[in-house]
Design a protein around this motif. Structure first.
Motif, PDB file in Angstrom:
ATOM      1  N   LYS A 194      11.514  73.142  -9.019  1.00 46.25           N
ATOM      2  CA  LYS A 194      10.623  73.949  -9.878  1.00 46.25           C
ATOM      3  C   LYS A 194      11.158  73.962 -11.310  1.00 46.25           C
ATOM      4  CE  LYS A 194       8.467  76.643  -6.306  1.00 46.25           C
ATOM      5  NZ  LYS A 194       8.366  77.858  -5.545  1.00 46.25           N
ATOM      6  N   HIS A 195      11.024  72.813 -11.968  1.00 47.49           N
ATOM      7  CA  HIS A 195      11.656  72.638 -13.279  1.00 47.49           C
ATOM      8  C   HIS A 195      11.021  73.486 -14.377  1.00 47.49           C
ATOM      9  CE1 HIS A 195      14.166  69.640 -11.524  1.00 47.49           C
ATOM     10  NE2 HIS A 195      13.101  69.000 -11.059  1.00 47.49           N
ATOM     11  N   GLU A 196       9.708  73.662 -14.269  1.00 47.77           N
ATOM     12  CA  GLU A 196       9.021  74.455 -15.302  1.00 47.77           C
ATOM     13  C   GLU A 196       9.534  75.899 -15.301  1.00 47.77           C
ATOM     14  OE1 GLU A 196       4.477  75.070 -15.975  1.00 47.77           O
ATOM     15  OE2 GLU A 196       4.856  72.988 -15.347  1.00 47.77           O
ATOM     16  N   GLN A 197       9.622  76.475 -14.090  1.00 52.15           N
ATOM     17  CA  GLN A 197      10.113  77.858 -13.968  1.00 52.15           C
ATOM     18  C   GLN A 197      11.581  77.950 -14.388  1.00 52.15           C
ATOM     19  OE1 GLN A 197       8.091  76.437 -11.799  1.00 52.15           O
ATOM     20  NE2 GLN A 197       6.779  77.939 -10.757  1.00 52.15           N
ATOM     21  N   LEU A 198      12.330  76.900 -14.062  1.00 55.27           N
ATOM     22  CA  LEU A 198      13.742  76.855 -14.417  1.00 55.27           C
ATOM     23  C   LEU A 198      13.899  76.928 -15.939  1.00 55.27           C
ATOM     24  CD1 LEU A 198      16.561  76.494 -13.177  1.00 55.27           C
ATOM     25  CD2 LEU A 198      16.290  74.037 -13.436  1.00 55.27           C
ATOM     26  N   GLU A 199      13.078  76.175 -16.634  1.00 55.78           N
ATOM     27  CA  GLU A 199      13.123  76.184 -18.097  1.00 55.78           C
ATOM     28  C   GLU A 199      12.788  77.571 -18.629  1.00 55.78           C
ATOM     29  OE1 GLU A 199      14.355  73.931 -20.361  1.00 55.78           O
ATOM     30  OE2 GLU A 199      15.033  73.364 -18.362  1.00 55.78           O
ATOM     31  N   LEU A 200      11.800  78.217 -17.990  1.00 57.19           N
ATOM     32  CA  LEU A 200      11.385  79.549 -18.445  1.00 57.19           C
ATOM     33  C   LEU A 200      12.542  80.532 -18.416  1.00 57.19           C
ATOM     34  CD1 LEU A 200       7.858  80.099 -16.850  1.00 57.19           C
ATOM     35  CD2 LEU A 200       8.407  79.828 -19.265  1.00 57.19           C
ATOM     36  N   ILE A 201      13.296  80.535 -17.320  1.00 54.00           N
ATOM     37  CA  ILE A 201      14.390  81.514 -17.261  1.00 54.00           C
ATOM     38  C   ILE A 201      15.595  81.074 -18.090  1.00 54.00           C
ATOM     39  CG2 ILE A 201      13.696  82.662 -15.111  1.00 54.00           C
ATOM     40  CD1 ILE A 201      16.083  81.154 -13.795  1.00 54.00           C
ATOM     41  N   ARG A 202      15.755  79.757 -18.267  1.00 49.99           N
ATOM     42  CA  ARG A 202      16.875  79.285 -19.097  1.00 49.99           C
ATOM     43  C   ARG A 202      16.623  79.557 -20.576  1.00 49.99           C
ATOM     44  NH1 ARG A 202      18.550  73.673 -16.231  1.00 49.99           N
ATOM     45  NH2 ARG A 202      20.017  74.578 -14.753  1.00 49.99           N
ATOM     46  N   ASN A 203      15.351  79.526 -20.960  1.00 48.77           N
ATOM     47  CA  ASN A 203      15.013  79.686 -22.375  1.00 48.77           C
ATOM     48  C   ASN A 203      14.876  81.131 -22.828  1.00 48.77           C
ATOM     49  OD1 ASN A 203      15.101  76.990 -22.700  1.00 48.77           O
ATOM     50  ND2 ASN A 203      12.889  76.673 -22.529  1.00 48.77           N
ATOM     51  N   VAL A 204      15.218  82.058 -21.956  1.00 51.64           N
ATOM     52  CA  VAL A 204      15.180  83.473 -22.346  1.00 51.64           C
ATOM     53  C   VAL A 204      15.992  83.653 -23.632  1.00 51.64           C
ATOM     54  CG1 VAL A 204      16.199  85.664 -21.602  1.00 51.64           C
ATOM     55  CG2 VAL A 204      14.616  84.476 -20.121  1.00 51.64           C
ATOM     56  N   LEU A 205      17.145  82.973 -23.699  1.00 52.56           N
ATOM     57  CA  LEU A 205      17.931  82.913 -24.939  1.00 52.56           C
ATOM     58  C   LEU A 205      18.346  81.470 -25.193  1.00 52.56           C
ATOM     59  CD1 LEU A 205      20.575  85.794 -25.113  1.00 52.56           C
ATOM     60  CD2 LEU A 205      18.401  85.621 -26.321  1.00 52.56           C
ATOM     61  N   PRO A 206      18.043  80.906 -26.362  1.00 54.80           N
ATOM     62  CA  PRO A 206      18.506  79.551 -26.663  1.00 54.80           C
ATOM     63  C   PRO A 206      20.027  79.508 -26.744  1.00 54.80           C
ATOM     64  CG  PRO A 206      16.949  80.349 -28.334  1.00 54.80           C
ATOM     65  CD  PRO A 206      17.245  81.489 -27.424  1.00 54.80           C
ATOM     66  N   ALA A 207      20.600  78.310 -26.572  1.00 52.56           N
ATOM     67  CA  ALA A 207      22.058  78.162 -26.480  1.00 52.56           C
ATOM     68  C   ALA A 207      22.806  78.656 -27.718  1.00 52.56           C
ATOM     69  CB  ALA A 207      22.394  76.698 -26.210  1.00 52.56           C
ATOM     70  N   HIS A 208      22.184  78.573 -28.897  1.00 55.49           N
ATOM     71  CA  HIS A 208      22.916  78.949 -30.112  1.00 55.49           C
ATOM     72  C   HIS A 208      22.917  80.462 -30.374  1.00 55.49           C
ATOM     73  CE1 HIS A 208      18.820  79.106 -31.716  1.00 55.49           C
ATOM     74  NE2 HIS A 208      19.292  79.806 -32.719  1.00 55.49           N
ATOM     75  N   VAL A 209      22.247  81.218 -29.504  1.00 56.11           N
ATOM     76  CA  VAL A 209      22.121  82.668 -29.736  1.00 56.11           C
ATOM     77  C   VAL A 209      23.041  83.439 -28.803  1.00 56.11           C
ATOM     78  CG1 VAL A 209      20.511  84.612 -29.615  1.00 56.11           C
ATOM     79  CG2 VAL A 209      19.732  82.400 -30.479  1.00 56.11           C
ATOM     80  N   ARG A 210      23.728  84.443 -29.342  1.00 57.39           N
ATOM     81  CA  ARG A 210      24.577  85.257 -28.458  1.00 57.39           C
ATOM     82  C   ARG A 210      24.073  86.700 -28.426  1.00 57.39           C
ATOM     83  NH1 ARG A 210      29.974  87.232 -31.460  1.00 57.39           N
ATOM     84  NH2 ARG A 210      29.056  87.575 -33.496  1.00 57.39           N
ATOM     85  N   ALA A 211      24.227  87.285 -27.246  1.00 55.60           N
ATOM     86  CA  ALA A 211      23.785  88.667 -27.052  1.00 55.60           C
ATOM     87  C   ALA A 211      25.012  89.564 -26.921  1.00 55.60           C
ATOM     88  CB  ALA A 211      22.939  88.763 -25.794  1.00 55.60           C
ATOM     89  N   VAL A 212      24.987  90.684 -27.635  1.00 54.87           N
ATOM     90  CA  VAL A 212      26.094  91.627 -27.589  1.00 54.87           C
ATOM     91  C   VAL A 212      25.516  92.980 -27.162  1.00 54.87           C
ATOM     92  CG1 VAL A 212      27.936  92.719 -28.939  1.00 54.87           C
ATOM     93  CG2 VAL A 212      27.189  90.403 -29.515  1.00 54.87           C
ATOM     94  N   PHE A 213      26.204  93.647 -26.252  1.00 53.71           N
ATOM     95  CA  PHE A 213      25.704  94.933 -25.779  1.00 53.71           C
ATOM     96  C   PHE A 213      26.624  96.063 -26.219  1.00 53.71           C
ATOM     97  CE2 PHE A 213      23.772  91.714 -23.312  1.00 53.71           C
ATOM     98  CZ  PHE A 213      22.467  92.163 -23.143  1.00 53.71           C
ATOM     99  N   VAL A 214      26.006  97.070 -26.810  1.00 59.33           N
ATOM    100  CA  VAL A 214      26.763  98.204 -27.316  1.00 59.33           C
ATOM    101  C   VAL A 214      26.169  99.441 -26.653  1.00 59.33           C
ATOM    102  CG1 VAL A 214      27.154  99.577 -29.391  1.00 59.33           C
ATOM    103  CG2 VAL A 214      27.214  97.091 -29.539  1.00 59.33           C
TER     104      VAL A 214
END
Ligand code: G1P
Length: 296
Positions: free
Chosen positions: A82-102
């Protein structure tokens, strides 16, 4: 200077949407197939942000989980092709973006939530996005438009839209008497004034690009409207020190902090969806016919 960091205050309790928000944070409520937070995140990334700071509380694991890698799910989707769905969940954040939780330990208001992001933001202009305010735009997103203005002028920028005078009590209201194009210098700003006291009917929408001096001001801002530490009050104190522009963005804002706004956004995004548009329109039409709802 281009903004790189976006702050998402997501520690609110979302009591308006109880019982749904008993277990699901309001930022995770979906519009068609994506949670509200994803729309705001995409808008920030489009504007050039690569560091996303989520100000959460201990009940909001779902937001952190959503942006985390879902190993098991990814493996299952990969195995079953299920490659299309896989891409959907992988693309939630692109590789160059980082998430920080405070963590915001106490719900002391929007101003306090933004202050919690100070150690991550540091000494550069940054964006604040309130995911409840969903902004639909065919062209460039609202924050990218604002970032262009900030970059060109060096000003702080606050998104605004006109509202009915009866509604001023639900918004920050700015006094920006002269506009040139989409932007006007803010001379005063006040949180949730009564209609009779409002300096105008130009209301703050949840998108801000702020000078980092706002942090020092937030540290000494007393509780204001609703007994909370208000971002609006700190911005009012920033005005004598820094240029702050109101910006009439191009796009449509849905107030997804209300039931009707959430419904309106769902209808609009469904009607704009490349696959769902026609069947959704048909379904809405038959619902109106069947329920006997007529135009008023
Ligand atoms: C916040 C801000 C207000 C702004 C609004 C936009 O209020 O305090 O100035 O107009 O967001 O959505 P809240 O809606 O969180 O009460």
């Amino acid at each position: 200077m281009r903004i790189r960091t976006a702050v998402f205050p997501v520690a609110g309790l979302g009591t308006r949407f109880l019982p749904a928000t008993k277990t699901v944070p309001k930022e995770m409520l979906p519009i068609v197939d994506r949670p509200l937070i994803q729309y705001a995140v995409d808008e920030a990334i489009e504007a050039g942000c690569d560091t996303l700071v989520f100000v959460t509380n201990r009940y909001k694991h779902a937001v952190a989980d959503y942006f985390d890698k879902a190993y098991e799910l990814e493996q299952k989707l990969e195995k079953s092709g299920k490659h299309e769905q896989l891409e959907l969940i992988r693309n939630v954040l692109p590789a160059h973006v980082r998430a920080v939780f405070v963590t915001q330990a106490e719900a002391l208001g929007l101003g306090h939530a933004v202050l919690c992001a100070k150690p991550v933001v540091g000494d550069a202009p940054f964006a604040v996005l309130l995911p409840d305010d969903l902004i639909w735009s065919r062209g460039q997103g609202a924050l990218a438009q604002m970032a262009n203005h900030a970059e060109a002028t060096g000003s702080s920028v606050i998104a605004v839209q006109d509202v009915a005078r009866a509604q001023t009590g639900s918004y920050g209201i700015v006094d920006a008497p002269t506009f040139s194009g989409r932007a006007g210098r803010i001379e005063a700003i006040v949180e949730k004034p009564k209609p009779a006291d409002a300096p105008s009917t130009l209301a703050v929408v949840g998108r801000y690009i702020l000078d980092p001096r706002i942090f020092g001001l937030l540290e000494t801002t007393q509780t204001g409207a609703g007994g909370e530490i208000q971002l609006t009050d700190a911005i009012a104190r920033l005005l004598p020190e820094a240029a702050v522009d109101a910006f009439r963005f191009h796009g449509t804002r849905f107030d997804c902090g209300t039931h009707l706004g959430l419904i309106e956004a769902t209808v609009r995004y469904a009607l704009d969806h490349e696959i769902l548009s026609a069947p959704a329109a048909q379904m809405m039409q038959s619902a109106l016919d069947e329920m006997g709802v007529t135009e008023t």
